[in-house]
Design an enzyme around this catalytic site. Structure first.
Site, PDB file in Angstrom:
ATOM      1  N   CYS A   1      11.492 -35.266  92.842  1.00 14.97           N
ATOM      2  CA  CYS A   1      12.317 -36.370  93.345  1.00 14.97           C
ATOM      3  C   CYS A   1      13.351 -36.743  92.277  1.00 14.97           C
ATOM      4  O   CYS A   1      13.320 -36.250  91.148  1.00 14.97           O
ATOM      5  CB  CYS A   1      11.435 -37.570  93.681  1.00 14.97           C
ATOM      6  SG  CYS A   1      10.778 -38.428  92.227  1.00 14.97           S
TER       7      CYS A   1
ATOM      8  N   GLU B   1       4.997 -34.280  88.394  1.00  9.87           N
ATOM      9  CA  GLU B   1       5.872 -33.824  87.314  1.00  9.87           C
ATOM     10  C   GLU B   1       5.824 -34.784  86.134  1.00  9.87           C
ATOM     11  O   GLU B   1       5.834 -34.359  84.976  1.00  9.87           O
ATOM     12  CB  GLU B   1       7.315 -33.693  87.809  1.00  9.87           C
ATOM     13  CG  GLU B   1       7.475 -32.771  88.985  1.00  9.87           C
ATOM     14  CD  GLU B   1       7.352 -33.453  90.343  1.00  9.87           C
ATOM     15  OE1 GLU B   1       7.960 -32.954  91.296  1.00  9.87           O
ATOM     16  OE2 GLU B   1       6.645 -34.488  90.463  1.00  9.87           O
TER      17      GLU B   1
ATOM     18  N   GLU C   1      -1.829 -41.606  93.629  1.00  9.52           N
ATOM     19  CA  GLU C   1      -1.303 -42.744  94.376  1.00  9.52           C
ATOM     20  C   GLU C   1      -2.062 -44.025  94.048  1.00  9.52           C
ATOM     21  O   GLU C   1      -3.194 -44.004  93.573  1.00  9.52           O
ATOM     22  CB  GLU C   1      -1.383 -42.476  95.882  1.00  9.52           C
ATOM     23  CG  GLU C   1      -0.414 -41.431  96.340  1.00  9.52           C
ATOM     24  CD  GLU C   1      -0.436 -41.213  97.840  1.00  9.52           C
ATOM     25  OE1 GLU C   1       0.458 -40.495  98.311  1.00  9.52           O
ATOM     26  OE2 GLU C   1      -1.326 -41.730  98.543  1.00  9.52           O
TER      27      GLU C   1
ATOM     28  N   CYS D   1      11.870 -38.010  88.945  1.00 10.74           N
ATOM     29  CA  CYS D   1      11.284 -36.938  88.131  1.00 10.74           C
ATOM     30  C   CYS D   1      12.361 -36.030  87.558  1.00 10.74           C
ATOM     31  O   CYS D   1      12.236 -35.554  86.422  1.00 10.74           O
ATOM     32  CB  CYS D   1      10.275 -36.139  88.955  1.00 10.74           C
ATOM     33  SG  CYS D   1       8.782 -37.087  89.319  1.00 10.74           S
TER      34      CYS D   1
ATOM     35  N   ASN E   1      -0.098 -35.751  91.731  1.00  8.46           N
ATOM     36  CA  ASN E   1       0.242 -37.125  92.048  1.00  8.46           C
ATOM     37  C   ASN E   1      -1.030 -37.962  92.142  1.00  8.46           C
ATOM     38  O   ASN E   1      -2.088 -37.499  92.562  1.00  8.46           O
ATOM     39  CB  ASN E   1       1.106 -37.236  93.315  1.00  8.46           C
ATOM     40  CG  ASN E   1       0.475 -36.664  94.567  1.00  8.46           C
ATOM     41  OD1 ASN E   1      -0.232 -35.657  94.526  1.00  8.46           O
ATOM     42  ND2 ASN E   1       0.748 -37.290  95.697  1.00  8.46           N
TER      43      ASN E   1
END
Length: 130
Positions: free
Chosen positions: A86, A55, A44, A89, A42
């Site tokens: 999530c 992902e 951010e 994804c 990830n």
């Protein structure tokens, strides 16, 4: 490569995460149909909506290299809390993968495995757009 080894690759990707705001670091390892593994973490952004999920990054890298067939994805976090992809994804994976696609995540003692169909029933597909 077995599920534990793929999960280890995802754990390594966690270390490359950029998560200064949430401090929730995620890594993913996506295995293609020919056995190539792409990783993602990830990334951010102060504007959370511009953040990139692990992902998504792994999938984008694989697709950019010409892959369209995928066998499974492993996902881990710095908290080793059993995180799964999530909803966004899951839908991104569903663009290329059917309901039998495997999602591997942290378990109590060994990796846990789900199918994409279990995690995302009634998926939106291209047939819905016709």
């Amino acid at each position: 490569m077995d599920d534990t080894e793929l999960l280890d690759v995802a754990r390594d990707a966690v270390e490359r995460s950029y998560a200064p705001y949430s401090e929730y670091r995620v890594g993913a390892a996506l295995e293609t149909g020919d056995g190539t593994v792409y990783t993602g973490c990830n990334v951010e952004n102060a504007n959370y909506s511009n953040s990139i999920h692990a992902e998504e990054l792994a999938l984008s890298k694989a697709v950019a290299e010409g892959h369209r067939s995928f066998d499974r994805v492993a996902v881990s976090s710095n908290r080793r809390d059993g995180v799964t992809p999530c909803g966004m994804c899951r839908q991104s994976l569903a663009e290329f993968c059917d309901g039998a696609f495997r999602v591997v995540c942290e378990g109590d003692d060994e990796p846990e495995s789900y199918t994409l169909g279990e995690l995302l029933p009634n998926t939106i597909t291209r047939e819905h757009l016709e």
